[in-house]
Design an enzyme around this catalytic site. Structure first.
Site, mmCIF file in Angstrom:
data_model
loop_
_atom_site.group_PDB
_atom_site.id
_atom_site.type_symbol
_atom_site.label_atom_id
_atom_site.label_comp_id
_atom_site.label_asym_id
_atom_site.label_seq_id
_atom_site.Cartn_x
_atom_site.Cartn_y
_atom_site.Cartn_z
ATOM 1 N N ARG A 170 38.262 -34.763 -10.095
ATOM 2 C CA ARG A 170 39.729 -35.659 -9.619
ATOM 3 C C ARG A 170 38.615 -35.512 -8.270
ATOM 4 O O ARG A 170 39.036 -36.386 -7.336
ATOM 5 C CB ARG A 170 40.483 -34.704 -8.853
ATOM 6 C CG ARG A 170 40.667 -34.525 -8.121
ATOM 7 C CD ARG A 170 42.273 -35.617 -7.938
ATOM 8 N NE ARG A 170 42.430 -35.963 -5.662
ATOM 9 C CZ ARG A 170 42.038 -36.259 -5.051
ATOM 10 N NH1 ARG A 170 40.410 -36.985 -5.321
ATOM 11 N NH2 ARG A 170 42.377 -36.900 -3.886
ATOM 12 N N LEU A 202 39.387 -29.271 0.019
ATOM 13 C CA LEU A 202 40.648 -28.910 -0.187
ATOM 14 C C LEU A 202 41.244 -29.886 -2.429
ATOM 15 O O LEU A 202 41.383 -30.540 -2.210
ATOM 16 C CB LEU A 202 42.499 -29.115 0.223
ATOM 17 C CG LEU A 202 42.297 -28.456 1.407
ATOM 18 C CD1 LEU A 202 43.831 -29.391 1.990
ATOM 19 C CD2 LEU A 202 42.265 -27.489 1.775
ATOM 20 N N PRO A 203 39.789 -29.026 -2.659
ATOM 21 C CA PRO A 203 39.848 -29.557 -4.098
ATOM 22 C C PRO A 203 41.440 -29.309 -5.165
ATOM 23 O O PRO A 203 41.620 -27.819 -4.634
ATOM 24 C CB PRO A 203 38.543 -29.221 -4.723
ATOM 25 C CG PRO A 203 37.901 -27.892 -3.983
ATOM 26 C CD PRO A 203 38.544 -28.493 -2.594
ATOM 27 N N HIS A 204 41.392 -29.763 -5.929
ATOM 28 C CA HIS A 204 42.342 -29.607 -6.377
ATOM 29 C C HIS A 204 42.932 -30.600 -7.694
ATOM 30 O O HIS A 204 41.682 -31.685 -8.135
ATOM 31 C CB HIS A 204 43.957 -30.375 -5.833
ATOM 32 C CG HIS A 204 44.192 -31.808 -5.382
ATOM 33 N ND1 HIS A 204 43.338 -31.822 -4.015
ATOM 34 C CD2 HIS A 204 44.585 -32.470 -5.243
ATOM 35 C CE1 HIS A 204 43.277 -32.908 -3.766
ATOM 36 N NE2 HIS A 204 43.883 -34.052 -4.467
ATOM 37 N N ALA A 205 42.972 -29.876 -8.457
ATOM 38 C CA ALA A 205 43.449 -30.408 -9.985
ATOM 39 C C ALA A 205 44.399 -30.401 -11.456
ATOM 40 O O ALA A 205 44.589 -28.962 -10.568
ATOM 41 C CB ALA A 205 41.892 -30.493 -10.983
#
Length: 154
Positions: free
Chosen positions: A50, A64-67
């Site tokens: 991501r 705000l890392p997200h996956a």
């Protein structure tokens, strides 16, 4: 939806030193595995993939890392406070010290977006961020993050 629904108390940590974004993703993966039972390698790979689409450092020292992950049933969060800010290729080129990762089911759709919006709104509050930066105790950090929504919802 409230942060208390997304963020388990054990999914909050303060880390003394993190040397790279990749190391940070490993820390997030290990915490996701210990708190939620998610596969650490799967989490790490998904976060790196991501991040390859564009940096998730949103500015003001916040990332705000997200996956999306296969086989999970609800959006879950992990919060890390970094004692030593980390270069994260943020939009404002400032290092990051507050990291709130979101892991969502592959088909989460609107729930994933609502969760990202909730976390983003919460961390846009400079008062909350100041409190998070002034504390290193995980229980206190969890309370700071989850108390705000509980008060607003009342």
């Amino acid at each position: 939806m409230q942060l208390v629904d997304l963020l388990h108390a054990d999914a909050v940590k303060s880390i003394a030193s993190c040397t790279s974004k990749k190391r940070l993703f490993h820390d997030l993966g290990e915490l996701a595995e210990s708190c939620y039972g998610f596969s650490s390698p799967t989490v790490i790979e998904a976060l790196i993939e991501r991040e390859g689409l564009g940096p998730t450092g949103v500015g003001q020292g916040i990332a705000l890392p997200h996956a999306r992950l296969p086989g999970i049933d609800a959006v879950r969060g992990i919060f890390l406070r970094l004692e030593k800010p980390l270069n994260f290729d943020s939009v404002d080129r400032q290092p990051v010290d507050l990291v709130f990762a979101l892991l969502a089911p592959e088909n989460a759709g609107v729930d994933h977006l609502k969760s990202l919006a909730l976390v983003s709104r919460t961390l846009r509050d400079t008062g909350i961020c100041a409190k998070l930066r002034a504390n290193s105790d995980p229980a206190t950090l969890h309370t700071i993050l989850t108390e705000v929504q509980a008060i607003q919802a009342a």
